[in-house]
Write an enzyme that holds these catalytic residues in place. Structure first.
Site: not given
Ligand code: FPP
Length: 227
Positions: A16, A61, A64, A175, A181
Site C-alpha cells: 500500500d 483486489s 480495485n 502492510r 486494516r
Molecule cells: C496500493 O497503492 C497498491 C495497489 C492498489 C496495487 C499494488 C500493485 C503494484 C505494486 C503493482 C503491480 C503488482 C505486480 C505484482 C506487478 P495505492 O494506489 O492504494 O496507494 P495510496 O493508498 O497511497 O493511494
C-alpha cells in the site's frame, strides 16, 4: 505449540502507498505503481537469501475495479509487462508462480499469459503467489460451496478448496503505508499469522525492510491459543 516463533516460511504483503508516494513527489499515480513493481522485483530477487518459501502479494483486489478506468488499465499493463519481462528470471531463480483470486475473469490475454507462466514455473522451489482480482470473503464463500458439494463443511475441507491450498501456513502479514486494516486479504489464512504494520510506503520498501520484519517475527512468541 508455545515457544519461539522460529523462521517465517510464508509471508504475505499488502503493498500500500503507491499513490501517496507519487503524490508527495507531484508525480502521476502510474509512476507510483511503476515504482511499486520495482519494489516487488527487488524482493523477489532477494527471496533466495531469506527463510521465505512463499511470498504472497496483494496486487489487485476485487474492490480495485472501483478505481478510474485509466488506473485499472495502468495496473493491468504493469502486470502484463512484469510477467513478460521477469518470467525468464523466475525460471532461472527457481521461483514458482501461484495465483490467488478470480484471475480467470481478467482480460483473455492476461489469463493466457498467466497460464503459460504457471506451467513454465511449475518446478520452482520458492513460490511467488500473486493475489489478482482477489477478495478473501469471496474466496472463503467459493471454498465453502465446493466443500459442501463434496460433503461435510469442516475447517479442513474448506482449506482444501481455498486458493492458498498447498501453500505453507501463513506466518507473517505485512502492510505498508501506515494503514491498519486487512482489506479483505487472507482473512482465513491470517487466523494465527503475526502482523506487522509499517509506515514505509510500498515503493520505498526494500529487502532490508523485509529482513527487519523477519527478525521481528522470530522475536515474537506464538502461542496458537495455548499458554
Ligand atoms: C496500493 O497503492 C497498491 C495497489 C492498489 C496495487 C499494488 C500493485 C503494484 C505494486 C503493482 C503491480 C503488482 C505486480 C505484482 C506487478 P495505492 O494506489 O492504494 O496507494 P495510496 O493508498 O497511497 O493511494
Amino acid at each position: 505449540m508455545a515457544g519461539e516463533g522460529g523462521v517465517a516460511r510464508h509471508v504475505a504483503i499488502i503493498m500500500d502507498g503507491n499513490g501517496r508516494w507519487a503524490k508527495a513527489r507531484h508525480l502521476p499515480r502510474a509512476i507510483g505503481h511503476q515504482r511499486g513493481v520495482e519494489a516487488v522485483r527487488r524482493l523477489v530477487r532477494a527471496l533466495g537469501e531469506t527463510s521465505i518459501e512463499c511470498l504472497t502479494l496483494y496486487a489487485f483486489s476485487t474492490e480495485n475495479w472501483r478505481r478510474p478506468d485509466e488506473e485499472v488499465g495502468d495496473l493491468m499493463n504493469l502486470m502484463r509487462r512484469f510477467v513478460k519481462s521477469d518470467l525468464p528470471e523466475f525460471i532461472a531463480n527457481d521461483v514458482k508462480l501461484h495465483i490467488l483470486g478470480d484471475w480467470r475473469g481478467l482480460a483473455p490475454d492476461i489469463v493466457e499469459m498467466l497460464e503459460d507462466a504457471l506451467s513454465r514455473t511449475a518446478g520452482g522451489a520458492r513460490t511467488l503467489a500473486v493475489a489478482l482480482n482477489y477478495g478473501s470473503q469471496q474466496e472463503i464463500a467459493r471454498a465453502a460451496t465446493a466443500a459442501a458439494a463434496e460433503g461435510e463443511i469442516t475447517v479442513e475441507s474448506i482449506e482444501r478448496h481455498l486458493d492458498s491450498a498447498g501453500l505453507p501456513p501463513l506466518d507473517l502479514l505485512i502492510r505498508t503505508s501506515g494503514e491498519l486494516r486487512l482489506s479483505n486479504f487472507l482473512l482465513w489464512q491470517s487466523a494465527y499469522a503475526e502482523m506487522i504494520f509499517t509506515d514505509v510506503l510500498w515503493p520505498d520498501f526494500t529487502p532490508e525492510h523485509l529482513t527487519d520484519a523477519l527478525a521481528e517475527f522470530t522475536r515474537r512468541e506464538r502461542r496458537y491459543g495455548g499458554r
